[in-house]
Design a protein around this motif. Structure first.
Motif, mmCIF file in Angstrom:
data_model
loop_
_atom_site.group_PDB
_atom_site.id
_atom_site.type_symbol
_atom_site.label_atom_id
_atom_site.label_comp_id
_atom_site.label_asym_id
_atom_site.label_seq_id
_atom_site.Cartn_x
_atom_site.Cartn_y
_atom_site.Cartn_z
ATOM 1 N N GLU A 273 0.863 -1.188 0.000
ATOM 2 C CA GLU A 273 0.000 0.000 0.000
ATOM 3 C C GLU A 273 0.896 1.233 0.000
ATOM 4 O O GLU A 273 1.871 1.300 0.770
ATOM 5 N N CYS A 274 0.568 2.206 -0.841
ATOM 6 C CA CYS A 274 1.376 3.423 -0.816
ATOM 7 C C CYS A 274 0.716 4.438 0.110
ATOM 8 O O CYS A 274 -0.501 4.608 0.103
ATOM 9 N N LEU A 275 1.533 5.056 0.921
ATOM 10 C CA LEU A 275 1.039 5.990 1.938
ATOM 11 C C LEU A 275 1.783 7.318 1.811
ATOM 12 O O LEU A 275 3.019 7.344 1.749
ATOM 13 N N LEU A 276 1.005 8.369 1.753
ATOM 14 C CA LEU A 276 1.567 9.698 1.495
ATOM 15 C C LEU A 276 2.301 10.228 2.730
ATOM 16 O O LEU A 276 1.817 10.060 3.852
ATOM 17 N N PRO A 288 -0.692 11.835 7.766
ATOM 18 C CA PRO A 288 -1.676 12.023 6.688
ATOM 19 C C PRO A 288 -3.107 12.178 7.212
ATOM 20 O O PRO A 288 -3.918 12.848 6.579
ATOM 21 N N ASP A 289 -3.392 11.577 8.366
ATOM 22 C CA ASP A 289 -4.733 11.736 8.957
ATOM 23 C C ASP A 289 -5.050 13.206 9.204
ATOM 24 O O ASP A 289 -6.196 13.609 9.273
ATOM 25 N N ILE A 292 -4.528 15.169 5.087
ATOM 26 C CA ILE A 292 -5.382 14.762 3.957
ATOM 27 C C ILE A 292 -6.795 15.353 4.055
ATOM 28 O O ILE A 292 -7.305 15.883 3.070
ATOM 29 N N VAL A 333 -7.628 6.284 -2.402
ATOM 30 C CA VAL A 333 -8.301 7.327 -3.180
ATOM 31 C C VAL A 333 -9.361 7.956 -2.287
ATOM 32 O O VAL A 333 -10.222 7.257 -1.757
ATOM 33 N N ASP A 394 -11.709 0.436 2.343
ATOM 34 C CA ASP A 394 -10.722 0.644 3.407
ATOM 35 C C ASP A 394 -11.411 0.912 4.749
ATOM 36 O O ASP A 394 -12.568 1.344 4.775
ATOM 37 N N ASP A 395 -10.695 0.696 5.819
ATOM 38 C CA ASP A 395 -11.167 1.041 7.175
ATOM 39 C C ASP A 395 -12.583 0.521 7.413
ATOM 40 O O ASP A 395 -13.395 1.197 8.049
ATOM 41 N N SER A 422 -5.473 -4.247 16.282
ATOM 42 C CA SER A 422 -4.498 -3.972 17.343
ATOM 43 C C SER A 422 -4.909 -2.774 18.201
ATOM 44 O O SER A 422 -4.238 -2.456 19.157
ATOM 45 N N GLY A 452 -2.967 -3.296 10.408
ATOM 46 C CA GLY A 452 -2.523 -3.032 11.790
ATOM 47 C C GLY A 452 -2.165 -4.284 12.564
ATOM 48 O O GLY A 452 -2.323 -4.326 13.786
HETATM 49 P P1 C2E Z 1 -5.063 3.616 5.809
HETATM 50 O O1 C2E Z 1 -5.260 3.623 4.350
HETATM 51 O O2 C2E Z 1 -5.976 2.772 6.622
HETATM 52 O O3 C2E Z 1 -3.562 3.209 6.019
HETATM 53 C C1 C2E Z 1 -3.107 2.370 7.021
HETATM 54 C C2 C2E Z 1 -2.528 3.149 8.145
HETATM 55 O O4 C2E Z 1 -2.187 2.259 9.192
HETATM 56 C C3 C2E Z 1 -1.236 3.863 7.785
HETATM 57 O O5 C2E Z 1 -1.190 5.049 8.557
HETATM 58 C C4 C2E Z 1 -0.177 2.917 8.309
HETATM 59 O O6 C2E Z 1 1.066 3.524 8.560
HETATM 60 C C5 C2E Z 1 -0.843 2.446 9.580
HETATM 61 N N1 C2E Z 1 -0.354 1.160 10.033
HETATM 62 C C6 C2E Z 1 0.088 0.145 9.288
HETATM 63 N N2 C2E Z 1 0.418 -0.899 10.054
HETATM 64 C C7 C2E Z 1 0.178 -0.551 11.328
HETATM 65 C C8 C2E Z 1 0.315 -1.224 12.584
HETATM 66 O O7 C2E Z 1 0.706 -2.370 12.690
HETATM 67 N N3 C2E Z 1 -0.071 -0.531 13.704
HETATM 68 C C9 C2E Z 1 -0.516 0.734 13.635
HETATM 69 N N4 C2E Z 1 -0.854 1.329 14.785
HETATM 70 N N5 C2E Z 1 -0.659 1.392 12.480
HETATM 71 C C10 C2E Z 1 -0.327 0.758 11.324
HETATM 72 P P2 C2E Z 1 -0.797 6.400 7.896
HETATM 73 O O8 C2E Z 1 0.309 6.195 6.944
HETATM 74 O O9 C2E Z 1 -0.631 7.366 9.020
HETATM 75 O O10 C2E Z 1 -2.070 6.770 7.048
HETATM 76 C C11 C2E Z 1 -3.253 7.113 7.670
HETATM 77 C C12 C2E Z 1 -4.341 7.281 6.673
HETATM 78 O O11 C2E Z 1 -4.106 8.378 5.814
HETATM 79 C C13 C2E Z 1 -4.500 6.107 5.734
HETATM 80 O O12 C2E Z 1 -5.157 5.087 6.390
HETATM 81 C C14 C2E Z 1 -5.286 6.729 4.623
HETATM 82 O O13 C2E Z 1 -6.647 6.811 4.973
HETATM 83 C C15 C2E Z 1 -4.731 8.120 4.568
HETATM 84 N N6 C2E Z 1 -3.759 8.183 3.479
HETATM 85 C C16 C2E Z 1 -2.438 7.910 3.488
HETATM 86 N N7 C2E Z 1 -1.915 8.102 2.262
HETATM 87 C C17 C2E Z 1 -2.924 8.488 1.448
HETATM 88 C C18 C2E Z 1 -3.021 8.843 0.058
HETATM 89 O O14 C2E Z 1 -2.083 8.801 -0.713
HETATM 90 N N8 C2E Z 1 -4.251 9.218 -0.402
HETATM 91 C C19 C2E Z 1 -5.330 9.236 0.414
HETATM 92 N N9 C2E Z 1 -6.482 9.595 -0.105
HETATM 93 N N10 C2E Z 1 -5.281 8.900 1.696
HETATM 94 C C20 C2E Z 1 -4.092 8.534 2.230
#
Ligand code: C2E
Ligand code: MG
Ligand code: MG
Length: 502
Positions: A273-276, A288-289, A292, A333, A394-395, A422, A452
């Motif tokens: 998964e790509c995360l910004l 990003p929370d 975004i 997205v 998602d979520d 978790s 998670g």
């Molecule tokens: P998401 O799509 O549900 O992404 C998963 C989030 O869970 C990511 O947080 C990731 O770092 C975190 N995570 C992964 N494994 C674990 C774990 O084992 N424990 C815990 N506590 N957390 C874990 P992140 O990177 O902070 O992203 C949060 C949210 O921001 C994402 O939730 C997504 O909704 C949004 N987001 C991130 N990048 C993008 C993007 O490029 N575009 C859009 N539209 N939303 C994005």
């Protein structure tokens, strides 16, 4: 001549009728209206008296004209012409008068209305506004003033026990039927202001409600929030942050991290998964929370989202030969992005341009996309899936989409929110919710990813209840682009060693 006959005659002739014992004045108003004055008088002597009467009649006609003009200006100034409800001015006056001194003011905004207007035609949007106005009036007008204060903004000021977050949510719980068509599910977000103990003006009360509304939108669409003075500081902080985000984006200081997605049964890495990510110039990371939702509200998310798609696809292309053919890059997205009428066309064009097969891509949508026109949504998703792109919700479990909608959407997979794996919820319910979602997904023939996963126990428990895929710190934190191949190498080596040892 009897009075009624004289009145009728005056009306027909449209001129004054002067008789010996009575006179009837015809005072012409605008739009063919007229005021008739019947007076019983002593016989009028001489031309002077008649002349004076003439002058009086023309003055009265002018006064009537002015009155009518005043009434229509009043109507224009205080009534909304589309939904025929009081408008913003009327709301300000009502607030100034403190009709409900201990009441509550709610400023209510329809979620995704601009999409309704841009995707469907404007007339449909008008009809939606009228339907919402009608529902609000039916439900609330006995105890509150309902006004349309802007495009899709409604103001409701009334009794504190009626104008509540719960009541507003209840009013929108049932779908709206527009033009006898398909039921349309609408949600609204509201900012509320308690009018007791404040001496603020009507304009300021509306402003405070607007601040609370903005806050509510950034936190939880479809929900309501009460105004608190600290929100004003928060609003100005957000403005600064948005400016910094814009600058970071235009200076290309944003980047992506990639978190592996693992098949729990085989341990195979099936995607990432790509995360910004945004690192501020002072070195601090902004989650990003936080940024975004801000980008979504300001419209920046469209450009930002397109950049994410392009960057993610380029990354996937760069992995040719490093990962298996079916390795998918999962792209988040946001609602605002997906709602763009040309989202799918642009997305498919990019796949083509960058020569990445749809089968190497997955998109992750949140439940908020389910608000709005389901038919349009299904059409978009079907088009993406036809190109091989997989669609994940998602979520899952944290939003408010109804099961019937989930069933109708063309989805491939549900991602179980990490709060059930978790987070605190998981501790309270020991996987019960996660297990239920997995069973539901099986019934709907959808795959599941648990996000998670932090411990081996969680991983094993999920595998035991039939969860197919997983992601989390247990496998890897999100990785920088440069670190991904190295992690993959180490992981694959340890996997194959595990297999040969076991
Ligand atoms: P998401 O799509 O549900 O992404 C998963 C989030 O869970 C990511 O947080 C990731 O770092 C975190 N995570 C992964 N494994 C674990 C774990 O084992 N424990 C815990 N506590 N957390 C874990 P992140 O990177 O902070 O992203 C949060 C949210 O921001 C994402 O939730 C997504 O909704 C949004 N987001 C991130 N990048 C993008 C993007 O490029 N575009 C859009 N539209 N939303 C994005
Ligand atoms: Mg995601
Ligand atoms: Mg998620």
């Amino acid at each position: 001549m009897p009075a009624t006959a004289l009145l009728r005659h005056t009306l027909l002739q449209q001129t004054h009728q002067l008789r010996d014992d009575a006179l009837c004045l015809h005072i012409a108003g605008s739009h063919g209206s007229a005021l008739l004055l019947w007076l019983q008088v002593a016989p009028l002597a001489g031309g002077l008296a008649r002349g004076l009467l003439q002058v009086f009649a023309s003055h009265a006609a002018l006064a009537l004209e002015n009155l009518q003009l005043y009434l229509s200006i009043n109507d224009l100034a205080f009534t909304d012409p589309l939904v025929r409800l009081p408008n913003r001015n009327a709301m300000v006056v009502a607030l100034e008068r403190r009709q409900w001194p201990d009441g509550t003011l709610a400023l209510l905004d329809l979620d995704g209305f601009s999409d309704i207007n841009s995707v469907l035609d404007e007339h449909f949007g008008d009809t939606v506004l009228c339907a919402v106005a009608h529902r609000l009036v039916t439900e609330l007008s006995a105890h509150a003033l309902v006004a349309r204060v802007g495009g899709d903004l409604f103001g409701i000021y009334g009794r504190a026990d009626r104008v509540t977050a719960e009541n507003l949510a209840r009013i929108f719980a049932q779908p709206f039927v527009i033009n006898d068509g398909e039921p349309l599910r609408l949600a609204a977000t509201a900012g509320l202001v308690q009018m007791s103990n404040t001496s603020i003006s009507g304009v300021v009360a509306l402003k405070h409600a607007g601040v609370a509304l903005k806050q509510a939108k950034s936190r939880a669409r479809g929900k309501s929030m009460y105004f608190e003075p600290t929100q004003i500081d928060a609003a100005s902080d957000r403005m600064h942050m948005l400016n910094r985000l814009r600058a970071a984006f235009s200076e290309e200081r944003l980047f992506l991290h990639y978190q592996p997605l693992v098949h729990l049964g085989t341990g195979r890495v099936v995607g990432a998964e790509c995360l910004l990510r945004w690192r501020r110039s002072d070195g601090r990371m902004v989650p990003p929370d936080i940024f975004i939702p801000l980008a979504e509200q300001s419209g920046l998310m469209i450009a930002l989202g397109q950049w994410v798609v392009r960057t993610a696809l380029l990354w996937r292309r760069s992995l040719r030969g490093v990962v298996d053919e079916d390795f998918r890059v999962a792209i988040n997205v946001s609602h605002a992005q997906f709602a763009e009428p040309n989202f799918v066309d642009v997305f498919l064009l990019l796949l083509c341009e960058l020569q990445v097969p749809g089968a190497q891509v997955e998109i992750e949508l949140t439940e908020s996309v389910a608000v709005g026109n389901v038919q349009q949504l299904v059409a978009k998703l079907t088009q993406l899936r036809a190109a091989g792109v997989r669609v994940a919700m998602d979520d899952f479990g944290t939003g408010y989409s109804s099961l019937s909608i989930i069933q109708r959407l063309a989805l491939d997979k549900l991602k179980i929110d990490r709060s059930f794996i978790s987070g605190a919820q998981a501790q309270n319910n020991t996987f019960e919710i996660a297990r239920t979602i997995i069973t539901l997904a099986e019934h709907l023939q959808l795959a599941t990813t648990a996000e998670g996963i932090e411990t081996q126990e969680q991983c094993e428990a999920l595998l035991a209840v039939g969860c197919e895929l997983g992601q989390g710190y247990w496998f890897s934190r999100p990785l920088a682009e440069a670190d991904f191949p190295q992690w993959l190498h180490h992981y694959s080596t340890s996997q194959s060693q595990g297999e040969s040892n076991g």
